[in-house]
Design a protein around this motif. Structure first.
Motif, mmCIF file in Angstrom:
data_model
loop_
_atom_site.group_PDB
_atom_site.id
_atom_site.type_symbol
_atom_site.label_atom_id
_atom_site.label_comp_id
_atom_site.label_asym_id
_atom_site.label_seq_id
_atom_site.Cartn_x
_atom_site.Cartn_y
_atom_site.Cartn_z
ATOM 1 N N LEU A 264 1.124 -1.556 -0.455
ATOM 2 C CA LEU A 264 -0.104 -0.060 -0.276
ATOM 3 C C LEU A 264 0.526 1.511 -0.035
ATOM 4 O O LEU A 264 0.511 2.498 -0.398
ATOM 5 C CB LEU A 264 -1.174 0.084 1.379
ATOM 6 C CG LEU A 264 -1.544 -1.250 1.223
ATOM 7 C CD1 LEU A 264 -2.730 -0.961 2.303
ATOM 8 C CD2 LEU A 264 -2.874 -1.224 -0.434
ATOM 9 N N LEU A 265 2.145 1.193 1.132
ATOM 10 C CA LEU A 265 2.950 2.593 0.837
ATOM 11 C C LEU A 265 3.401 2.860 -0.319
ATOM 12 O O LEU A 265 3.354 4.000 -1.028
ATOM 13 C CB LEU A 265 3.716 2.353 1.975
ATOM 14 C CG LEU A 265 3.233 2.394 3.791
ATOM 15 C CD1 LEU A 265 3.907 1.903 4.259
ATOM 16 C CD2 LEU A 265 2.548 3.563 4.200
ATOM 17 N N PHE A 266 3.853 1.326 -1.332
ATOM 18 C CA PHE A 266 4.871 1.209 -2.506
ATOM 19 C C PHE A 266 3.915 2.141 -3.020
ATOM 20 O O PHE A 266 4.312 2.945 -4.365
ATOM 21 C CB PHE A 266 5.582 0.017 -2.429
ATOM 22 C CG PHE A 266 6.530 -0.105 -1.651
ATOM 23 C CD1 PHE A 266 7.221 0.705 -0.835
ATOM 24 C CD2 PHE A 266 6.734 -1.400 -1.350
ATOM 25 C CE1 PHE A 266 8.411 0.715 -0.287
ATOM 26 C CE2 PHE A 266 7.965 -2.086 -0.760
ATOM 27 C CZ PHE A 266 8.530 -1.271 0.441
ATOM 28 N N ALA A 267 2.166 1.611 -3.013
ATOM 29 C CA ALA A 267 2.012 2.174 -4.401
ATOM 30 C C ALA A 267 1.829 3.705 -4.944
ATOM 31 O O ALA A 267 1.682 3.934 -6.019
ATOM 32 C CB ALA A 267 0.916 1.555 -4.124
ATOM 33 N N VAL A 268 1.437 3.879 -4.160
ATOM 34 C CA VAL A 268 1.251 5.909 -3.612
ATOM 35 C C VAL A 268 2.981 6.242 -4.791
ATOM 36 O O VAL A 268 2.920 7.207 -5.377
ATOM 37 C CB VAL A 268 1.572 6.623 -2.336
ATOM 38 C CG1 VAL A 268 1.713 7.615 -2.256
ATOM 39 C CG2 VAL A 268 -0.401 6.177 -2.077
ATOM 40 N N PRO A 269 4.118 6.410 -4.120
ATOM 41 C CA PRO A 269 5.245 7.199 -5.018
ATOM 42 C C PRO A 269 5.387 6.308 -5.844
ATOM 43 O O PRO A 269 5.779 6.910 -7.105
ATOM 44 C CB PRO A 269 6.526 6.689 -4.223
ATOM 45 C CG PRO A 269 6.509 5.995 -3.093
ATOM 46 C CD PRO A 269 4.806 5.540 -2.885
ATOM 47 N N LEU A 270 5.359 4.912 -6.506
ATOM 48 C CA LEU A 270 5.540 3.774 -7.284
ATOM 49 C C LEU A 270 4.847 4.478 -8.478
ATOM 50 O O LEU A 270 4.639 4.545 -10.021
ATOM 51 C CB LEU A 270 6.049 2.992 -7.242
ATOM 52 C CG LEU A 270 7.386 2.547 -6.099
ATOM 53 C CD1 LEU A 270 7.342 0.981 -5.750
ATOM 54 C CD2 LEU A 270 8.505 2.854 -7.061
ATOM 55 N N ALA A 271 3.331 3.617 -8.228
ATOM 56 C CA ALA A 271 2.274 4.272 -9.295
ATOM 57 C C ALA A 271 1.037 5.242 -9.173
ATOM 58 O O ALA A 271 0.302 5.483 -9.940
ATOM 59 C CB ALA A 271 1.418 2.476 -8.907
ATOM 60 N N GLY A 272 1.947 6.211 -8.314
ATOM 61 C CA GLY A 272 0.867 7.232 -8.105
ATOM 62 C C GLY A 272 -0.417 7.055 -7.844
ATOM 63 O O GLY A 272 -1.519 8.140 -8.044
ATOM 64 N N GLU A 273 -0.624 5.926 -6.852
ATOM 65 C CA GLU A 273 -2.190 6.004 -6.626
ATOM 66 C C GLU A 273 -1.962 6.235 -5.570
ATOM 67 O O GLU A 273 -1.183 7.049 -4.429
ATOM 68 C CB GLU A 273 -2.057 4.325 -6.387
ATOM 69 C CG GLU A 273 -2.002 3.218 -7.964
ATOM 70 C CD GLU A 273 -2.162 2.488 -8.279
ATOM 71 O OE1 GLU A 273 -2.394 1.852 -6.524
ATOM 72 O OE2 GLU A 273 -1.804 1.641 -8.667
ATOM 73 N N ARG A 274 -3.372 6.856 -4.859
ATOM 74 C CA ARG A 274 -3.873 6.811 -3.538
ATOM 75 C C ARG A 274 -4.355 6.474 -3.399
ATOM 76 O O ARG A 274 -5.151 5.274 -3.312
ATOM 77 C CB ARG A 274 -5.275 8.649 -3.936
ATOM 78 C CG ARG A 274 -5.900 9.370 -3.062
ATOM 79 C CD ARG A 274 -6.877 10.314 -3.696
ATOM 80 N NE ARG A 274 -8.075 9.437 -4.169
ATOM 81 C CZ ARG A 274 -9.145 9.027 -2.686
ATOM 82 N NH1 ARG A 274 -9.154 9.455 -1.451
ATOM 83 N NH2 ARG A 274 -9.556 8.287 -3.677
ATOM 84 N N LEU A 275 -4.261 6.408 -1.338
ATOM 85 C CA LEU A 275 -4.369 5.254 -0.634
ATOM 86 C C LEU A 275 -5.272 5.856 0.649
ATOM 87 O O LEU A 275 -5.479 7.191 1.001
ATOM 88 C CB LEU A 275 -2.993 5.292 0.313
ATOM 89 C CG LEU A 275 -3.796 4.114 1.427
ATOM 90 C CD1 LEU A 275 -4.065 3.250 0.877
ATOM 91 C CD2 LEU A 275 -2.441 4.189 2.118
#
Length: 316
Positions: A264-275
């Protein structure tokens, strides 16, 4: 296990889980979205296994030079096939197909149930007798995941992406159990290498068939995602994780519980997703269920001396 060995085991376990946790956002980068597709999910699946398979040839040759190479015996080939189906084809392919349509944060919540799913299939495979508390946790955890998928789908229909995630989780668990049966004799690292090498007659031609015709039109970040899942998710991550399990499987296996958080944390900077808060709450609830379920007793039926005990494993 002394304090130094425990510290080393936990360190290798953290390294392995951290590498695996980035698999979801990196796969999302590699395949792109439905609106802006990049690499084919089929190419990512079979290409990453082909790259890791070629590297595995070198590793096995090195093991042979060191006098440590163990060849699979005839009775182990069916288990190699089961493992390959789960960790080479089933889990990565259906994960990649799903991540074309849902963010990796969504996938992280669903796959958080994977350790408990592996335990359920393992109990059925080894004819074990889980306690009522274990089955209660399995039902609650499954209900939470299904509820999350229905909520995100906006109706009673799960949609193709969620079906893909469920298939990925099931086939992945099956592959982990097959690998666990092989690990006591072949050794953890050689198991994944033999699986990858034996799969090359399939993975190489399929990867070539689905390779992009205009590679330069694919975004650099997508190629970065592909390189990552080939080197780390499919190969190096297993080395670190299996080494940790060899040093202390019981304690190290609990580290699996932090993998969804890291994803979940990696998804924000790597894939530009919103948590969002709801996704985080569901993830916490599922992980808590898995934690309680893994604490519940499971009684084993008497087994022949040649039957190997299940070893906790983790995939990409």
């Amino acid at each position: 296990m002394n304090a130094a060995q425990e510290k080393e085991a936990l360190l290798w376990g953290i390294v392995g889980i951290t590498l695996f946790a980035a698999t979801l956002p990196m796969t999302r980068l590699a395949v792109g979205s439905a609106e802006l597709p990049q690499l084919s999910p089929w190419f990512v699946t079979f290409g990453r296994a082909a790259v890791a398979g070629v590297l595995s040839i070198g590793y096995l040759l090195w093991q042979r030079a060191q006098g440590r190479l163990k060849w699979p015996v005839r009775a182990e080939w069916p288990l190699l096939a089961v493992t390959a189906f789960g960790v080479i084809v089933g889990f990565p392919l259906f994960l990649a197909l799903a991540l074309r349509h849902v963010p990796s944060t969504h996938g992280a919540v669903v796959t958080a149930l994977l350790p408990l799913s592996t335990a359920v299939l393992g109990a059925l495979w080894f004819r074990q007798r889980p306690s009522k508390g274990f089955w209660a946790c399995a039902v609650v955890g499954s209900g939470l995941v299904l509820g999350f998928m229905v909520w995100r789908a906006g109706g009673i229909y799960l949609g193709a992406a969620n079906i893909y995630l469920l298939i990925a989780m099931t086939t992945g668990a099956l592959g982990y159990i097959g690998g666990a049966r092989l690990t006591p004799r072949l050794g953890a690292e050689q198991v994944i290498c033999w699986v990858l090498v034996c799969s090359l007659p399939l993975t190489l031609p399929v990867a070539a068939w689905f390779a992009p015709s205009h590679a330069t039109e694919i975004r650099a970040t997508s190629w970065m995602g592909f390189v990552y899942v080939s080197l780390f998710s499919m190969w190096i991550g297993f080395f670190a994780w299996y080494r940790a399990l060899a040093l202390g499987a019981v304690r190290v296996s609990q580290i699996q519980l932090i993998q969804p958080f890291l994803s979940l944390l990696f998804a924000v900077p790597l894939a530009g997703e919103r948590l969002d808060a709801t996704t985080l709450v569901f993830a916490l609830a599922v992980i808590a269920t898995v934690y309680v379920g893994k604490k519940m007793p499971i009684a084993s039926h008497p087994a022949p001396a040649t039957t190997a005990k299940t070893t906790a494993t983790k995939p990409a």
